[in-house]
Write an enzyme that holds these catalytic residues in place. Structure first.
Site, short mmCIF file in Angstrom:
data_model
loop_
_atom_site.label_atom_id
_atom_site.label_comp_id
_atom_site.label_asym_id
_atom_site.label_seq_id
_atom_site.Cartn_x
_atom_site.Cartn_y
_atom_site.Cartn_z
N HIS A 103 5.24 47.55 6.87
CA HIS A 103 4.42 46.45 6.44
C HIS A 103 4.56 46.03 4.88
O HIS A 103 3.88 45.31 4.32
CB HIS A 103 3.09 46.27 6.52
CG HIS A 103 2.28 47.77 6.28
ND1 HIS A 103 2.24 48.73 6.67
CD2 HIS A 103 1.57 47.69 5.07
CE1 HIS A 103 1.64 49.57 5.99
NE2 HIS A 103 1.17 49.02 4.91
N HIS A 323 -3.20 51.67 13.99
CA HIS A 323 -2.34 52.56 14.86
C HIS A 323 -3.09 52.94 16.04
O HIS A 323 -4.37 53.64 15.99
CB HIS A 323 -1.73 53.60 14.27
CG HIS A 323 -0.86 53.52 12.92
ND1 HIS A 323 0.37 53.35 13.04
CD2 HIS A 323 -1.19 53.06 11.73
CE1 HIS A 323 1.07 53.02 11.98
NE2 HIS A 323 0.09 52.90 11.18
#
Length: 476
Positions: A103, A323
């Site tokens: 990211h 996550h």
């Protein structure tokens, strides 16, 4: 040639292209990974790359280095990170390297590495640097094959999962690699999909592919509200994180997601162990304990959680960064696409809206995740000085920085593993407890470094989590 040791991080290799990560360094890294693989009796490695502009050339260079070490390579081409992980299982290699900047900004790139089913981290990552600088590199001639794994991955994700009612889903991939994968996946699952920035473009022209930042969710929220969608899903640049927006356009926190999945798992598998990182809400271990499960708080980082789950045979794990790790019916790695299917399946079993589904796990009063700039050297010194304070009657946990838990709340302070930052978070059962614990934390910080600059409004009384006011977060 010289190679910058700073690109060898706690969880992966990460640098800027072509400043400190270029074709030459990528080839050396590939040869070092191949050498380490052979040392672990691994002879074949899968390789994939994300949609960044530098990823194809870095992948070619890395593959050249792997082949030069003598290992064989299965080239998967452009895939999300979880697809690379899946390939190591489906193709029975156990080993893989993903070229991805995740990211991070467009000029970043790097590698995530799995050898023999184990994700490299810490000293194992720096060990690759030492192989390169000492010349401890194997020489040989590996073989190269290509493999298209898309159909196999889609079929395996949907196996054993059924959508019991039609759902309208907005998906925002921020022009990262997950777009061409999750859109057909969810359509095949039976969803009506509204794609938002699902074409791959390494310039990231619409917004940065980091859904942990509030500004990157604005378009998704707007589209959910205007289209009357049931849910909004956002994935990060390489597809291993999932962020959810409910039918009202409100962001569901990672804590809420982990609580929902933990509840579902423990209802079907009582007594199971669930791993979570030190930044997660106090409501999570309490929920796990109430449902008869085993809660296991562990270090931050995708590699840390995966390895802990393997060691303890945990069935599920989650990180506050988004996550999610399923070992039940899946393989224990973080996969935003698979997590989306599991979430939609749970939602489809009910007549509830997303807002109603997550209402039982409403966030406690908390600060956002606060990032305080310091030096790489001082961040560890500050933590050590913090350890000397007496926080009685709190319980103090030091597995990753410090987490100090009172009966009515807690604070966490840890050094970032990827940036010169301290990261901290405060959460409490009541607003008054939040104010008290925040004031204590601020007092202790300033007693160590009087001129320490804490971001304005950092300790304001927040009732939601990381997605308000915190626009400067970078990583874990």
């Amino acid at each position: 040639m010289s190679i910058n040791p700073a690109i060898f991080r706690a969880y992966d290799i990460r640098g800027t292209y072509p400043l400190n990560l270029n074709n030459e360094t990528a080839k050396l890294i590939g040869q070092a990974i191949g050498s380490e693989a052979l040392n672990r009796q691994q002879s074949t490695i899968c390789v994939g790359y994300d949609g960044r502009l530098s990823s194809p050339v870095l992948s070619d260079a890395l593959i050249a280095g792997l082949l030069q070490s003598g290992v064989s390579v299965i080239d998967l081409g452009m895939v999300p990170t979880p697809v690379l992980y899946f390939a190591t299982h489906a193709l029975d290699t156990g080993s893989g390297v993903m070229i991805t900047g995740s990211h991070n900004p467009a000029d970043y790139n790097g590698c995530k590495i799995m050898l023999g089913g184990h994700t490299l981290s810490g000293d194992e990552i720096t060990g690759l640097y030492h192989r390169i600088t000492s010349g401890d590199l194997a020489e040989g001639t590996g073989t190269l094959t290509q493999q298209d794994i898309k159909v196999l991955y889609h079929d395996r994700v949907l196996k054993n999962h059924i959508l019991q009612r039609s759902l309208k889903v907005v998906v925002d991939c921020g022009n990262g690699i997950p777009g061409p994968w999750i859109t057909p996946l969810l359509k095949a699952f039976g969803c009506q999909v509204i794609p938002l920035y699902c074409d791959v473009d390494g310039h990231f022209p619409n917004h940065h592919p980091d859904p942990e930042k509030a500004e990157n969710l604005v378009d998704l929220i707007t589209e959910v509200q205007q289209s009357g969608a049931d849910i909004g899903l956002a994935l990060d640049g390489d597809g291993d994180r999932l962020v959810v927006v409910d039918n009202q356009g409100k962001v569901i926190t990672p804590d809420q997601l982990i609580c929902l999945f933990a509840q579902d798992l423990l209802q079907r598998h009582p007594g199971s162990k669930i791993v979570y990182d030190v930044k997660c809400s106090i409501t999570l271990p309490r929920l796990i304990d109430q449902l008869g499960g085993q809660s296991d708080m562990w270090c931050c980082g995708h590699s840390m959680i995966k390895n802990r789950m393997q060691q303890t045979k945990a069935m599920f794990g989650g990180e506050f960064s988004g996550h999610l790790f399923f070992a039940e019916q899946w393989y224990g790695f973080d996969d935003g696409l698979y997590a989306a299917v599991r979430l939609l399946e749970l939602l489809g079993r009910t007549d509830l809206t997303v807002a109603e589904l997550f209402h039982p796990f409403a966030p406690l009063p908390s600060t956002p995740m606060i990032h305080i700039p310091v030096t790489d050297e001082s961040k560890f010194e500050i933590i050590e000085q913090f350890r000397e304070f007496d926080f009685a009657p709190a319980n103090v946990y030091s597995i990753d920085g410090l987490r100090v838990e009172y009966p009515d709340g807690w604070f966490g302070l840890r050094p970032s593993n990827t940036t010169p930052m301290l990261t901290l978070r405060v959460e409490a059962l009541t607003s008054s407890a939040l104010v008290r614990i925040s004031a204590l934390l601020e007092e202790k910080l300033k007693s160590i470094i009087p001129d320490l600059q804490i971001p304005e409004l950092a300790f304001t009384n927040y009732t939601t989590s990381i997605y308000r006011e915190d626009t400067n977060a970078t990583d874990t």
